[in-house]
Design an enzyme around this catalytic site. Structure first.
Site, short mmCIF file in Angstrom:
data_model
loop_
_atom_site.label_atom_id
_atom_site.label_comp_id
_atom_site.label_asym_id
_atom_site.label_seq_id
_atom_site.Cartn_x
_atom_site.Cartn_y
_atom_site.Cartn_z
N ALA A 12 0.67 -1.10 0.02
CA ALA A 12 -0.03 0.00 0.02
C ALA A 12 0.71 1.19 -0.11
CB ALA A 12 -1.00 -0.26 1.21
N ALA A 35 8.88 -8.90 -0.60
CA ALA A 35 9.40 -10.51 -0.33
C ALA A 35 8.48 -11.08 -1.03
CB ALA A 35 9.52 -10.53 1.01
N SER A 40 1.13 -4.88 -4.54
CA SER A 40 0.17 -3.81 -4.87
C SER A 40 -1.32 -4.08 -4.82
CB SER A 40 0.69 -2.85 -6.12
OG SER A 40 -0.30 -1.71 -6.18
N CYS A 44 -7.73 -4.77 2.33
CA CYS A 44 -8.80 -4.59 2.92
C CYS A 44 -9.84 -5.30 2.21
CB CYS A 44 -9.17 -3.03 2.97
SG CYS A 44 -7.64 -1.94 3.54
N ASP A 292 1.81 0.76 8.22
CA ASP A 292 1.67 -0.24 9.30
C ASP A 292 2.99 -0.37 10.37
OD1 ASP A 292 -0.80 -0.56 8.42
OD2 ASP A 292 -0.66 -2.99 8.41
C1 LIG Z 1 -8.01 -8.91 6.08
C2 LIG Z 1 -7.50 -7.39 6.09
C3 LIG Z 1 -8.49 -6.53 6.20
C4 LIG Z 1 -8.33 -5.29 6.07
N1 LIG Z 1 -9.04 -4.13 6.22
C5 LIG Z 1 -8.91 -2.98 6.26
C6 LIG Z 1 -9.99 -1.80 6.21
O1 LIG Z 1 -11.15 -2.22 6.00
N2 LIG Z 1 -9.76 -0.44 6.23
C7 LIG Z 1 -8.33 -0.28 6.32
O2 LIG Z 1 -8.09 1.07 6.60
N3 LIG Z 1 -7.36 -1.18 6.69
C8 LIG Z 1 -7.58 -2.50 6.56
N4 LIG Z 1 -6.46 -3.33 6.54
C9 LIG Z 1 -5.31 -2.93 6.67
C10 LIG Z 1 -4.35 -2.56 5.46
O3 LIG Z 1 -4.42 -3.60 4.56
C11 LIG Z 1 -3.16 -2.39 6.08
O4 LIG Z 1 -3.11 -1.33 6.78
C12 LIG Z 1 -2.16 -1.87 4.83
O5 LIG Z 1 -1.95 -2.99 3.77
C13 LIG Z 1 -0.54 -1.37 5.32
O6 LIG Z 1 0.16 -1.34 4.01
P1 LIG Z 1 1.68 -1.06 4.31
O7 LIG Z 1 1.97 -0.89 2.97
O8 LIG Z 1 1.97 -0.22 5.27
O9 LIG Z 1 2.07 -2.64 4.80
P2 LIG Z 1 1.79 -4.13 4.26
O10 LIG Z 1 0.49 -3.96 3.44
O11 LIG Z 1 1.80 -4.76 5.43
O12 LIG Z 1 3.00 -4.21 3.39
C14 LIG Z 1 4.25 -4.32 3.62
C15 LIG Z 1 4.96 -5.27 2.65
O13 LIG Z 1 6.21 -5.09 2.76
C16 LIG Z 1 7.05 -6.31 2.69
N5 LIG Z 1 8.21 -6.47 3.65
C17 LIG Z 1 8.38 -6.50 4.82
N6 LIG Z 1 9.63 -6.54 5.29
C18 LIG Z 1 10.29 -6.85 4.07
C19 LIG Z 1 11.78 -7.13 3.62
N7 LIG Z 1 12.67 -7.23 5.01
N8 LIG Z 1 11.95 -7.12 2.56
C20 LIG Z 1 11.32 -7.18 1.57
N9 LIG Z 1 10.07 -6.88 1.74
C21 LIG Z 1 9.56 -6.50 3.02
C22 LIG Z 1 6.02 -7.39 3.09
O14 LIG Z 1 6.26 -8.84 2.52
C23 LIG Z 1 4.73 -6.72 2.74
O15 LIG Z 1 4.41 -7.07 1.36
C24 LIG Z 1 -6.97 -4.78 6.55
C25 LIG Z 1 -5.99 -5.87 6.45
C26 LIG Z 1 -6.19 -6.98 6.39
C27 LIG Z 1 -5.15 -8.11 6.32
#
Ligand SMILES: Cc1cc2nc3c(=O)[nH]c(=O)nc-3n(C[C@H](O)[C@H](O)[C@H](O)COP(=O)(O)OP(=O)(O)OC[C@H]3O[C@@H](n4cnc5c(N)ncnc54)[C@H](O)[C@@H]3O)c2cc1C
Length: 572
Positions: A12, A35, A40, A44, A292
């Site tokens: 995200a 990883a 992308s 949610c 997150d």
């Molecule tokens: C079932 C579900 C329902 C949800 N519903 C909602 C909702 O209704 N409303 C809402 O606001 N939010 C919701 N969320 C939360 C939302 O999906 C997350 O807040 C959002 O995806 C966070 O995005 P991010 O990019 O910070 O991290 P993430 O989506 O956690 O992505 C992080 C990525 O980094 C990669 N990574 C980590 N460390 C490494 C490394 N050392 N090397 C390479 N890659 C790495 C991981 O593999 C992962 O792919 C939901 C989540 C889930 C699981």
């Protein structure tokens, strides 16, 4: 020469930051590393993919114009290089390099000018036996989602257990039980669903709805083991054994901040999230972070907090993209706003619950109201129940939560407060909040204004309230509590209650209460009740004036009690 920006994480925040940067500074070189193979995607949407509401997994990965957001898309359409199935092992801040491990290759270093940590969060694991059995898994990635969906569509699941009654756990409960008819149990260590998100009163109403939909709730209960021969077969809790073909672990998430910590970046000791300033810069000015994995300021408490929400990740990603391109955009913090659909009901909230406010040291109270979403004379209408959390003394609004079948109408009220909560509004600000009105949309005195009015009356000492949960506890032991309910509605409404509980129920319509003051027992705890709490409030004022002060007013009245699941006319 253009700068090279490396982004770790491509779900995200990472893609949002990358695309914003390329729009503002098209010649920037961007490498995004993840990883996972699938990048992308809209996490949610996972519950709706499992339920089948979203039929094709690709729908969570496409743009609104149906382009699949894969590596080729990012290269061709956005000019961003993607290394998927590649893990970043280490950050060397001195050399400004990251050490990466690609699939089937030796680790190699990639240098950066600026780095973005978009590493997200991971599901909390449980330190109990059996969590590694096939059929026991978290619901965090597209791979998890597809595994669960495959099991379900193949008919391999007739009984499911979900560990955790947070928003992800409850969304999954609906997905499994509603669409696939799977016998679903939810186990939660706290004594309510959505702990920390909504008050006990609102939670109880949601719990009642889940029960009506045949989801089994096991509250105040802990999972101690997961058992089975070669695959999941049962879940052992502190109170029972439940058969299961599928166990979903949804016991919260933890920030992926280890890479940052190992590189010497500042990590919040209270939350474990990476610390960032308002421009989303970490303690190293060449490294940004968001989503997150970070701790940002909770604008109600002033303390660092985790807000693992897709809405945060997207907005923070844009700020980071702008700043990488030389801009100076800021993300001041968050108040924490959430909405969730549970079968036919919406539950939403922003800011603090009453319990959380009190734990944070606020001398807080809450006011509850239940009212129609539209003008009472408009033919289509449904009830919205709101609870406003307020600091005594200052009248500062600290949060609001609600439940209703009108999902959008509920969200509109919660969002109105969310939008101004960081400016520390008072009860008067919400009482006079200007909201667009016409009968198909709302009421002239909207339910949101009304709940602030109730809070104002409680703070002013004019309304001595009792909540649905407090009433339920009193009612359970009504004899020893010396309780009597004074029903302030018309006789027609009160009749069946009087017939069922003649010793604990009496009726004086609020309009005539002055004339019958002498009938109100002075030696009992008197609970005033009407349909929504308004007429009983007026009765309380009149009784106070007549010197009868042994009364409390049931907030939200019979309307709240009914959604709460307590019906004194039907109980044994
Ligand atoms: C079932 C579900 C329902 C949800 N519903 C909602 C909702 O209704 N409303 C809402 O606001 N939010 C919701 N969320 C939360 C939302 O999906 C997350 O807040 C959002 O995806 C966070 O995005 P991010 O990019 O910070 O991290 P993430 O989506 O956690 O992505 C992080 C990525 O980094 C990669 N990574 C980590 N460390 C490494 C490394 N050392 N090397 C390479 N890659 C790495 C991981 O593999 C992962 O792919 C939901 C989540 C889930 C699981």
């Amino acid at each position: 020469m253009s700068q090279h920006v490396v982004i770790i994480g491509a779900v995200a925040l990472g893609p949002k930051a990358a695309c914003r940067l390329k729009r503002v500074q098209p010649d920037a070189r961007v490498t995004m590393i993840d990883a996972q193979k699938i990048i992308s995607y809209g996490g949610c949407g996972i519950p709706y993919l499992v339920s089948g509401d979203v039929s094709d997994p690709k729908q969570l990965r496409t743009t609104s114009f149906h382009a699949l957001r894969d590596e080729a898309f990012f290269k061709q359409a956005k000019g961003v290089d993607v290394l998927s199935e590649t893990t970043v092992l280490k950050i060397d801040r001195k050399k400004k390099t990251v050490l990466v491990q690609e699939k089937n290759a030796e680790p190699r270093e990639i240098s950066y000018d600026k780095l973005v940590l978009a590493t997200g969060s991971r599901p909390r694991t449980l330190p109990i036996p059996g969590v590694d059995l096939p059929g026991c898994l978290p619901v965090s990635t597209m791979t998890d989602a597809m595994t669960i969906r495959d099991m379900v569509t193949k008919g391999a699941v007739s009984k499911a257990v979900i560990v955790g009654a947070g928003f992800i756990g409850l969304e999954m409960a609906e997905a499994l039980s509603d669409m696939w008819g799977i016998e679903t149990s939810v186990i939660e260590v706290a004594d309510q669903v959505l702990p920390g998100v909504v008050s006990k009163n609102i939670a109880h109403m949601a719990q009642q709805h889940l029960k009506d939909k045949e989801v089994t709730l096991c509250l105040a209960e802990m999972v101690t083991a997961i058992e089975g021969e070669g695959k999941v077969q049962r879940v052992i809790t502190t109170k029972r054994t439940i058969e299961a073909d599928l166990v979903i672990l949804a016991a919260g998430v933890l920030p992926n901040s280890e890479l940052a910590k190992d590189a010497g970046l500042t990590v919040s000791s209270s939350t474990g999230g990476i610390m960032v300033n308002k421009t989303m810069q970490t303690s190293d000015p060449n490294i940004y972070s968001g989503g997150d994995c970070v701790a940002i300021e909770n604008l109600v408490t002033g303390k660092p907090g985790l807000f693992p929400l897709g809405s945060m990740a997207n907005r923070q990603g844009r700020v980071i993209g702008t700043n990488l391109a030389g801009g100076r955009d800021t993300f001041p913090g968050a108040v924490g706003s959430l909405s969730i659909k549970i079968f036919d009901m919406g539950v939403a909230g922003t800011g603090l619950t009453l319990k959380r406010a009190q734990t944070e040291g606020f001398d807080a109270i809450s006011a509850q109201v239940i009212q129609f979403d539209h003008a009472h004379f408009y033919p289509e209408k449904t009830l919205i129940s709101l609870e406003l959390v307020v600091e005594k003394g200052t009248g500062r609004v600290l949060g609001i939560q609600g439940i209703s079948e009108n999902l959008e109408g509920l969200a509109a009220r919660i969002d109105a407060v969310a939008a101004i909560l960081k400016y520390k509004p008072t009860v008067q600000d919400i009482s006079n909040l200007e909201l667009a009105y016409s009968p198909p949309f709302s009421a002239a005195m909207d339910v949101l204004n009304a709940v602030a009015n109730v809070a104002d009356n409680i703070l002013g000492g004019r309304n001595r309230p009792i909540s649905s949960s407090e009433f339920a506890a009193l009612w359970e032991n009504r004899k020893s509590n010396n309780l009597i309910v004074l029903d302030c509605r018309d006789r027609d409404n009160a009749e069946k209650f009087l017939a069922k509980h003649p010793d604990f129920w009496m009726n004086i319509p609020s309009e005539t209460v002055q004339e019958h003051v002498d009938q109100v027992p002075k030696d009992k705890q008197v609970v005033l009740l009407c349909n929504t709490g308004g007429r009983s409030y007026e009765a309380q004022i009149k009784l106070d004036k007549a010197g009868v002060t042994n009364t409390v007013n049931l907030q939200g009245g019979w309307g709240n009690l009914r959604i709460w699941g307590l019906d004194p006319t039907t109980e044994e």
